[in-house]
Design a protein around this motif. Structure first.
Motif, PDB file in Angstrom:
ATOM      1  N   LEU A 231     -13.232  15.414  10.721  1.00 37.12           N
ATOM      2  CA  LEU A 231     -13.976  14.141  10.811  1.00 37.12           C
ATOM      3  C   LEU A 231     -13.953  13.963  12.278  1.00 37.12           C
ATOM      4  CD1 LEU A 231     -13.048  13.970   7.927  1.00 37.12           C
ATOM      5  CD2 LEU A 231     -13.762  11.640   7.801  1.00 37.12           C
ATOM      6  N   PRO A 232     -14.977  14.238  13.146  1.00 38.41           N
ATOM      7  CA  PRO A 232     -15.008  13.821  14.559  1.00 38.41           C
ATOM      8  C   PRO A 232     -14.538  12.320  14.713  1.00 38.41           C
ATOM      9  CG  PRO A 232     -16.890  15.239  14.047  1.00 38.41           C
ATOM     10  CD  PRO A 232     -16.348  14.778  12.754  1.00 38.41           C
ATOM     11  N   THR A 233     -15.245  11.516  13.832  1.00 37.58           N
ATOM     12  CA  THR A 233     -14.855  10.044  14.008  1.00 37.58           C
ATOM     13  C   THR A 233     -14.389   9.761  12.420  1.00 37.58           C
ATOM     14  OG1 THR A 233     -16.065   9.498  16.092  1.00 37.58           O
ATOM     15  CG2 THR A 233     -15.273   7.889  14.403  1.00 37.58           C
ATOM     16  N   GLY A 234     -13.070   9.347  12.218  1.00 36.17           N
ATOM     17  CA  GLY A 234     -12.806   8.975  10.814  1.00 36.17           C
ATOM     18  C   GLY A 234     -11.778   8.030  10.722  1.00 36.17           C
ATOM     19  N   ASP A 235     -11.569   7.648   9.460  1.00 36.83           N
ATOM     20  CA  ASP A 235     -10.503   6.596   9.085  1.00 36.83           C
ATOM     21  C   ASP A 235      -9.627   7.162   8.033  1.00 36.83           C
ATOM     22  OD1 ASP A 235     -11.727   4.956  10.616  1.00 36.83           O
ATOM     23  OD2 ASP A 235     -12.684   3.600   9.138  1.00 36.83           O
ATOM     24  N   VAL A 236      -8.299   6.841   8.053  1.00 35.18           N
ATOM     25  CA  VAL A 236      -7.229   7.198   7.100  1.00 35.18           C
ATOM     26  C   VAL A 236      -6.717   5.941   6.543  1.00 35.18           C
ATOM     27  CG1 VAL A 236      -5.409   8.616   6.403  1.00 35.18           C
ATOM     28  CG2 VAL A 236      -6.860   9.483   8.020  1.00 35.18           C
ATOM     29  N   LEU A 237      -6.844   5.620   5.106  1.00 33.73           N
ATOM     30  CA  LEU A 237      -6.280   4.625   4.454  1.00 33.73           C
ATOM     31  C   LEU A 237      -4.846   4.830   3.682  1.00 33.73           C
ATOM     32  CD1 LEU A 237      -6.476   1.334   3.650  1.00 33.73           C
ATOM     33  CD2 LEU A 237      -7.579   2.296   1.636  1.00 33.73           C
ATOM     34  N   VAL A 238      -3.792   4.373   4.264  1.00 30.59           N
ATOM     35  CA  VAL A 238      -2.592   4.645   3.443  1.00 30.59           C
ATOM     36  C   VAL A 238      -2.147   3.311   2.679  1.00 30.59           C
ATOM     37  CG1 VAL A 238      -0.257   4.964   3.793  1.00 30.59           C
ATOM     38  CG2 VAL A 238      -1.809   5.976   5.432  1.00 30.59           C
ATOM     39  N   GLU A 239      -2.009   3.471   1.358  1.00 33.56           N
ATOM     40  CA  GLU A 239      -1.186   2.443   0.328  1.00 33.56           C
ATOM     41  C   GLU A 239      -0.010   2.799  -0.147  1.00 33.56           C
ATOM     42  OE1 GLU A 239      -4.491   2.152  -2.243  1.00 33.56           O
ATOM     43  OE2 GLU A 239      -5.905   0.906  -0.919  1.00 33.56           O
ATOM     44  N   ASP A 240       1.070   2.020   0.267  1.00 26.62           N
ATOM     45  CA  ASP A 240       2.306   2.183  -0.610  1.00 26.62           C
ATOM     46  C   ASP A 240       2.990   3.752  -0.379  1.00 26.62           C
ATOM     47  OD1 ASP A 240       2.541  -0.351  -1.390  1.00 26.62           O
ATOM     48  OD2 ASP A 240       1.978  -0.129  -3.237  1.00 26.62           O
ATOM     49  N   GLY A 241       2.771   4.209   1.089  1.00 29.75           N
ATOM     50  CA  GLY A 241       3.042   5.471   1.466  1.00 29.75           C
ATOM     51  C   GLY A 241       2.220   6.806   1.026  1.00 29.75           C
ATOM     52  N   VAL A 242       1.016   6.389   0.266  1.00 35.46           N
ATOM     53  CA  VAL A 242       0.213   7.572  -0.184  1.00 35.46           C
ATOM     54  C   VAL A 242      -0.945   7.477   0.419  1.00 35.46           C
ATOM     55  CG1 VAL A 242      -1.083   8.301  -2.105  1.00 35.46           C
ATOM     56  CG2 VAL A 242       1.341   7.303  -2.474  1.00 35.46           C
ATOM     57  N   ILE A 243      -1.740   8.692   0.872  1.00 32.66           N
ATOM     58  CA  ILE A 243      -3.021   8.795   1.567  1.00 32.66           C
ATOM     59  C   ILE A 243      -4.017   8.274   0.459  1.00 32.66           C
ATOM     60  CG2 ILE A 243      -4.873  10.024   2.606  1.00 32.66           C
ATOM     61  CD1 ILE A 243      -2.409  11.868   3.555  1.00 32.66           C
ATOM     62  N   ALA A 244      -4.842   7.007   0.551  1.00 32.66           N
ATOM     63  CA  ALA A 244      -5.404   6.564  -0.519  1.00 32.66           C
ATOM     64  C   ALA A 244      -7.076   6.918  -0.360  1.00 32.66           C
ATOM     65  CB  ALA A 244      -5.452   5.100  -0.494  1.00 32.66           C
ATOM     66  N   ALA A 245      -7.390   7.205   0.907  1.00 32.86           N
ATOM     67  CA  ALA A 245      -8.716   7.508   1.228  1.00 32.86           C
ATOM     68  C   ALA A 245      -8.904   8.285   2.525  1.00 32.86           C
ATOM     69  CB  ALA A 245      -9.720   6.323   1.163  1.00 32.86           C
TER      70      ALA A 245
ATOM     71  N   LEU B  43      -4.195  16.175   4.901  1.00 35.97           N
ATOM     72  CA  LEU B  43      -4.458  14.689   4.699  1.00 35.97           C
ATOM     73  C   LEU B  43      -5.363  14.561   3.549  1.00 35.97           C
ATOM     74  CD1 LEU B  43      -4.931  13.587   8.411  1.00 35.97           C
ATOM     75  CD2 LEU B  43      -2.870  13.721   7.018  1.00 35.97           C
ATOM     76  N   THR B  44      -4.733  14.743   2.621  1.00 32.49           N
ATOM     77  CA  THR B  44      -5.428  14.921   1.182  1.00 32.49           C
ATOM     78  C   THR B  44      -5.200  13.570   0.327  1.00 32.49           C
ATOM     79  OG1 THR B  44      -5.571  17.119   0.955  1.00 32.49           O
ATOM     80  CG2 THR B  44      -6.105  16.126  -0.998  1.00 32.49           C
ATOM     81  N   PRO B  45      -6.161  12.813   0.031  1.00 39.67           N
ATOM     82  CA  PRO B  45      -5.984  11.540  -0.968  1.00 39.67           C
ATOM     83  C   PRO B  45      -5.105  12.011  -2.102  1.00 39.67           C
ATOM     84  CG  PRO B  45      -8.305  11.714  -0.086  1.00 39.67           C
ATOM     85  CD  PRO B  45      -7.770  12.850   0.308  1.00 39.67           C
ATOM     86  N   GLY B  46      -3.969  11.359  -2.127  1.00 39.54           N
ATOM     87  CA  GLY B  46      -3.041  11.530  -3.347  1.00 39.54           C
ATOM     88  C   GLY B  46      -1.814  12.175  -2.832  1.00 39.54           C
ATOM     89  N   LYS B  47      -1.867  12.710  -1.633  1.00 36.42           N
ATOM     90  CA  LYS B  47      -0.722  13.103  -1.043  1.00 36.42           C
ATOM     91  C   LYS B  47       0.310  12.163  -0.135  1.00 36.42           C
ATOM     92  CE  LYS B  47      -1.786  18.048  -0.452  1.00 36.42           C
ATOM     93  NZ  LYS B  47      -1.791  19.150   0.443  1.00 36.42           N
ATOM     94  N   ARG B  48       1.483  12.185   0.013  1.00 34.47           N
ATOM     95  CA  ARG B  48       2.281  11.221   0.819  1.00 34.47           C
ATOM     96  C   ARG B  48       1.664  11.207   2.295  1.00 34.47           C
ATOM     97  NH1 ARG B  48       4.185   8.064  -2.749  1.00 34.47           N
ATOM     98  NH2 ARG B  48       5.247   7.204  -1.098  1.00 34.47           N
ATOM     99  N   ALA B  49       1.820  10.105   2.814  1.00 33.49           N
ATOM    100  CA  ALA B  49       1.177   9.779   4.149  1.00 33.49           C
ATOM    101  C   ALA B  49       2.106  10.060   5.281  1.00 33.49           C
ATOM    102  CB  ALA B  49       0.696   8.455   4.256  1.00 33.49           C
ATOM    103  N   ASP B  50       2.323  11.525   5.464  1.00 35.93           N
ATOM    104  CA  ASP B  50       3.196  12.070   6.366  1.00 35.93           C
ATOM    105  C   ASP B  50       2.157  12.767   7.603  1.00 35.93           C
ATOM    106  OD1 ASP B  50       5.290  11.723   4.798  1.00 35.93           O
ATOM    107  OD2 ASP B  50       5.946  13.848   4.972  1.00 35.93           O
ATOM    108  N   LEU B  51       1.822  11.911   8.784  1.00 34.15           N
ATOM    109  CA  LEU B  51       0.743  12.285   9.616  1.00 34.15           C
ATOM    110  C   LEU B  51       1.167  11.924  11.082  1.00 34.15           C
ATOM    111  CD1 LEU B  51      -0.853   9.231  10.329  1.00 34.15           C
ATOM    112  CD2 LEU B  51      -1.510   9.787   7.864  1.00 34.15           C
TER     113      LEU B  51
END
Length: 482
Positions: A21-35, A367-375
């Protein structure tokens, strides 16, 4: 619920379905990639401004002797033999349990600082139970994700309180019961003693202990030319002891039959480019992996020689594999028309490939939703980051640790705006320098000369190794006859 929104970055998901995504957002909820999306409308979240940055998965190192961070650079001009006699038999016995804890803490923070959010800690300075505890605690102190791979290695009789191999196995189970009874950032592993560096029944016992605990297994495989030491792939295969739970490190000396065995078993391969090129171990095995359908991964290996970041390893590795692919063309007095390996593939070595190798592909690596947010967020105003025409080329060829601006592990910020969080770096540097001098003082007091490869040392070891190799051969023959 704790929510963090990483907003407006150039997102490299390493997920083939999501893409970039040339411009994008990543949402993290309780340590998990939510969106992950071009734009997310989110309230009640901490916002991290990623404009001008690349947002990508944290890197994964599949083989690092983290404790050696305390003697960083000492073997810059050593051969593999110098390393064995200098580090394993000289310096390791001089490490106290506190030194191991400090070395692992220093090394893990060094990794996080460079965007390495997960590492396989090949821990082979467990001279006493206290050393084993120190190694685990050093990792826990930092908040890194790691596979702690317990090593059963002997350094010297005066350095260890383990009376025999069974006592080491008992200590491994104690570590498993003490630290690995619940799901956390650390997962359990075993670092096998060098095959044929000890009687074969002990290797079998180490494998059995690992599999009883469903632990990851890592082994130095095929890295000593002209010796049976670190071989054993054929014997392991014949006895049904290979498996997809094994990470095979180096593999430089393996023949096609051994590569076929690794591929059939589902084994994983870790390549330590800097070590292999600098210590005379042979060609890094990218081409062999490709030929046998195995996914390469990278490791920083001996921090007593190499940098603690994986950007160096990617750069060295990509340069080597491209050179190797074109050598025959050049020798035919011609020039290649294409490159054989892309920068994006090289990034995959230390993200998706490496996560799969550690058995964590369902948790990290993309960075797949459902995986842990290590980024991590890379870029900002660093001059070498601009202009950014090809983001993968920028990462592999232009990026340094200084360009890693923000790092999250399991959704928690461990580096923000270029600084590790909650770490007194000047104090840590003084502690490391002081401890290193004390270690080297004990080495000197014990009468060791570094690098210290005794004349004829390998020739003296080889008959012992071949004797223990014969035990493995007899075990294979016994299985065949039954």
């Amino acid at each position: 619920m704790t929510r963090t929104l990483i907003r407006g970055g150039h997102v490299l998901t390493m997920d083939p379905t999501l893409g970039d995504l040339p411009t994008g957002d990543v949402l993290v909820e309780d340590g998990v990639i939510a969106a992950v999306a071009p734009s997310l409308e989110v309230s009640d979240a901490e916002v991290i401004d990623a404009a001008g940055h690349l947002v990508l998965p944290g890197l994964v190192d599949t083989h690092r002797h983290t404790w050696q961070s305390l003697v960083r650079g000492i073997c810059g001009d050593w051969t593999l033999g110098d390393y064995y006699f200098g580090i394993r038999l000289g310096i390791s016995p001089a490490f106290t349990a506190d030194d191991v804890r400090l070395g692992n803490r220093l090394g893990a923070l060094d990794a996080l600082n460079a965007g390495v959010t997960t590492l396989l800690d090949f821990s082979h300075c467990n001279n006493t139970p206290e050393h084993s505890d120190g190694a685990v605690q050093g990792l826990l102190d930092t908040g890194i994700r790691a596979a702690f791979c317990y090593g059963f290695f002997e350094s010297s009789p005066e350095a260890t309180r383990f009376g025999d191999h069974s006592a080491r196995l008992k200590d491994f189970h104690r570590i498993a019961d003490t630290y690995f009874t619940s799901d956390g950032l650390l997962t359990l592993g075993v670092s096998l003693s060098e095959l044929f560096g000890l009687p074969w029944d002990r290797t079998v016992a180490e494998l059995a202990a690992a599999r009883e605990r469903r632990a990851l297994i890592v082994n130095h495989t095929g890295c000593v030319w002209g010796s049976v030491l670190t071989g054993g792939v054929g014997e392991l295969d014949a006895l049904g002891l290979l498996g997809p739970d094994m990470v095979h490190v180096h593999c430089n000396t393996l023949d096609d039959a051994e590569w076929d065995a690794l591929a059939r078993s589902g084994g994983k391969v870790s390549i330590s480019v800097e070590t292999e090129l600098n210590m005379g171990m042979g060609r890094p095995v990218f081409a062999r992996c490709r030929r046998h359908g195995l996914a390469p991964t990278l490791s920083a290996d001996v921090i007593s020689l190499n940098s603690g970041d994986l950007w160096h390893e990617m750069r060295f590795g990509l340069g080597f594999t491209r050179w190797e692919a074109t050598e025959a063309v050049n020798l035919a007095n011609a020039m290649p028309e294409t490159v054989t390996t892309s920068a994006k593939e090289a990034l995959g070595w230390s993200t998706v490939n490496a996560a799969d190798a550690l058995g964590l592909g369902d948790r990290i690596g993309s960075l797949t939703p459902g995986k842990r947010a290590d980024l991590q967020l890379v870029g900002g105003t660093g001059i070498e980051q601009h202009p950014r025409i090809d983001p993968y080329a920028t990462l592999v060829f232009q990026t340094t640790t200084a360009d890693v601006r923000t790092v999250l592990v399991d959704g928690r910020v461990v580096k923000r705006d270029g600084l590790l969080t909650g770490v007194d770096l000047p104090r840590l540097a003084v502690e490391a320098d002081t401890a290193a001098q004390a270690v080297l003082g004990r080495v000197h007091a014990a009468g060791h000369t570094l690098p210290g490869t005794p004349a004829g040392a390998f020739e003296a070891l080889e008959p012992i190794a071949r004797g223990w190799h014969a035990e493995a051969v007899r075990a294979v023959e016994g299985r065949a006859s039954s």
